[in-house]
Scaffold this motif. Sequence first.
Motif, PDB file in Angstrom:
ATOM      1  N   VAL A 135       0.832  -1.199   0.000  1.00 48.17           N
ATOM      2  CA  VAL A 135       0.000   0.000   0.000  1.00 48.17           C
ATOM      3  C   VAL A 135       0.873   1.258   0.000  1.00 48.17           C
ATOM      4  CG1 VAL A 135      -1.626   1.375   1.364  1.00 48.17           C
ATOM      5  CG2 VAL A 135      -1.981  -1.091   1.101  1.00 48.17           C
ATOM      6  N   MET A 136       1.873   1.295   0.886  1.00 48.96           N
ATOM      7  CA  MET A 136       2.711   2.485   1.032  1.00 48.96           C
ATOM      8  C   MET A 136       3.554   2.752  -0.212  1.00 48.96           C
ATOM      9  SD  MET A 136       4.033   1.591   4.871  1.00 48.96           S
ATOM     10  CE  MET A 136       2.879   0.947   6.087  1.00 48.96           C
ATOM     11  N   LEU A 137       4.207   1.711  -0.724  1.00 52.86           N
ATOM     12  CA  LEU A 137       5.040   1.886  -1.910  1.00 52.86           C
ATOM     13  C   LEU A 137       4.193   2.096  -3.165  1.00 52.86           C
ATOM     14  CD1 LEU A 137       7.811  -0.773  -1.198  1.00 52.86           C
ATOM     15  CD2 LEU A 137       7.927   1.706  -0.893  1.00 52.86           C
ATOM     16  N   GLY A 138       2.947   1.649  -3.115  1.00 55.50           N
ATOM     17  CA  GLY A 138       2.039   1.908  -4.231  1.00 55.50           C
ATOM     18  C   GLY A 138       1.812   3.403  -4.416  1.00 55.50           C
ATOM     19  N   ARG A 139       1.805   4.140  -3.319  1.00 53.58           N
ATOM     20  CA  ARG A 139       1.653   5.600  -3.412  1.00 53.58           C
ATOM     21  C   ARG A 139       2.872   6.225  -4.083  1.00 53.58           C
ATOM     22  NH1 ARG A 139       0.365   5.295   2.478  1.00 53.58           N
ATOM     23  NH2 ARG A 139      -1.825   4.672   2.596  1.00 53.58           N
ATOM     24  N   LEU A 140       4.049   5.682  -3.771  1.00 47.69           N
ATOM     25  CA  LEU A 140       5.267   6.163  -4.418  1.00 47.69           C
ATOM     26  C   LEU A 140       5.201   5.904  -5.918  1.00 47.69           C
ATOM     27  CD1 LEU A 140       8.208   7.132  -4.567  1.00 47.69           C
ATOM     28  CD2 LEU A 140       8.915   4.837  -3.862  1.00 47.69           C
ATOM     29  N   ALA A 141       4.715   4.732  -6.304  1.00 46.94           N
ATOM     30  CA  ALA A 141       4.603   4.391  -7.718  1.00 46.94           C
ATOM     31  C   ALA A 141       3.676   5.356  -8.446  1.00 46.94           C
ATOM     32  CB  ALA A 141       4.100   2.959  -7.863  1.00 46.94           C
ATOM     33  N   GLU A 142       2.538   5.648  -7.842  1.00 45.11           N
ATOM     34  CA  GLU A 142       1.582   6.565  -8.464  1.00 45.11           C
ATOM     35  C   GLU A 142       2.191   7.957  -8.648  1.00 45.11           C
ATOM     36  OE1 GLU A 142      -1.843   6.582  -5.996  1.00 45.11           O
ATOM     37  OE2 GLU A 142      -2.449   4.528  -6.502  1.00 45.11           O
ATOM     38  N   ARG A 143       2.901   8.422  -7.630  1.00 48.34           N
ATOM     39  CA  ARG A 143       3.506   9.744  -7.706  1.00 48.34           C
ATOM     40  C   ARG A 143       4.604   9.784  -8.765  1.00 48.34           C
ATOM     41  NH1 ARG A 143       7.012  12.993  -3.302  1.00 48.34           N
ATOM     42  NH2 ARG A 143       6.760  15.060  -4.178  1.00 48.34           N
ATOM     43  N   MET A 144       5.377   8.718  -8.852  1.00 50.17           N
ATOM     44  CA  MET A 144       6.463   8.677  -9.818  1.00 50.17           C
ATOM     45  C   MET A 144       5.925   8.719 -11.246  1.00 50.17           C
ATOM     46  SD  MET A 144       9.437   5.834 -10.195  1.00 50.17           S
ATOM     47  CE  MET A 144       9.912   6.143  -8.494  1.00 50.17           C
ATOM     48  N   LEU A 145       4.931   7.901 -11.515  1.00 47.51           N
ATOM     49  CA  LEU A 145       4.348   7.880 -12.859  1.00 47.51           C
ATOM     50  C   LEU A 145       3.778   9.243 -13.228  1.00 47.51           C
ATOM     51  CD1 LEU A 145       2.608   4.387 -12.797  1.00 47.51           C
ATOM     52  CD2 LEU A 145       4.664   5.033 -14.047  1.00 47.51           C
ATOM     53  N   ASP A 146       3.176   9.900 -12.253  1.00 48.99           N
ATOM     54  CA  ASP A 146       2.617  11.228 -12.499  1.00 48.99           C
ATOM     55  C   ASP A 146       3.718  12.225 -12.848  1.00 48.99           C
ATOM     56  OD1 ASP A 146       0.353  13.173 -12.381  1.00 48.99           O
ATOM     57  OD2 ASP A 146       1.546  14.005 -10.729  1.00 48.99           O
ATOM     58  N   HIS A 147       4.843  12.179 -12.142  1.00 45.56           N
ATOM     59  CA  HIS A 147       5.930  13.134 -12.370  1.00 45.56           C
ATOM     60  C   HIS A 147       6.693  12.853 -13.661  1.00 45.56           C
ATOM     61  CE1 HIS A 147       5.287  14.543  -8.275  1.00 45.56           C
ATOM     62  NE2 HIS A 147       6.168  15.495  -8.491  1.00 45.56           N
ATOM     63  N   LEU A 148       6.665  11.611 -14.133  1.00 44.92           N
ATOM     64  CA  LEU A 148       7.411  11.277 -15.343  1.00 44.92           C
ATOM     65  C   LEU A 148       6.659  11.636 -16.620  1.00 44.92           C
ATOM     66  CD1 LEU A 148       8.961   7.812 -14.408  1.00 44.92           C
ATOM     67  CD2 LEU A 148      10.159   9.987 -14.685  1.00 44.92           C
ATOM     68  N   GLN A 149       5.392  11.919 -16.499  1.00 42.36           N
ATOM     69  CA  GLN A 149       4.608  12.268 -17.685  1.00 42.36           C
ATOM     70  C   GLN A 149       5.160  13.528 -18.346  1.00 42.36           C
ATOM     71  OE1 GLN A 149       0.376  12.443 -17.053  1.00 42.36           O
ATOM     72  NE2 GLN A 149       0.314  10.502 -15.971  1.00 42.36           N
TER      73      GLN A 149
END
Length: 213
Positions: free
Chosen positions: A81-95
């Motif tokens: 759950v916690m690292l899933g938030r990191l994944a979502e944020r990373m994908l958003d910033h890489l766009q």
Amino acid sequence: MPAPAASSPPPRTHAERRAMLATMRTDTLNRIEQAVLALFSQKDFHEVSLIDVARTAHVSLQTIYKYFGSKEVLVYAMLDVMLGRLAERMLDHLQGIDDARERLRKTLWVTVDYMDKHPAVILLLFTAVPVSRHNNIGIYESAELMGAFRGVLKDGQARGVLNNTVSSKVLLDVFMGILGRVILMHIVRGERRPLIEQFDEFFNIVWRAMSVE
């Protein structure tokens, strides 16, 4: 203490756990998450029991067994759950970022910023879960996080700016090895200065280790 009787067995796969956790009340999940972080960052893994988690989270032991079944699975699921938030944020910033160097820089920045703000997550990851068990954390096998990491690395290799004499998996190990060690020791030493304040110098070290320059 024996497990209380459950009406149905706890979920076994990553997908089943995620689907079942989606049915849990948000405030309940948040309390369990905070209890896991608080307890396992202060004590060794074997010193914490499921009843400790239940009491700290103000939920029944039955609830813990229903959704997780064991202490190990509880930790794996919460890290997912916690690292899933990191994944979502990373994908958003890489766009929208096309430059390979800037993509790697942004990947490192998002990760360091997250770890600076959530040191208990790092302690949980590196002290409660043996490296050999990291694959039991769903996000480690997902396209969301590892796919994003390796996509950045493969793209840099294809463009000729990252070392392509080794596989993208080796580059990922170099990236995660440097990052994990630096962040963990930053926390263990009790450094007060956020690591993000040294980010430019940190990125230059990582870049020189991985690039063809």
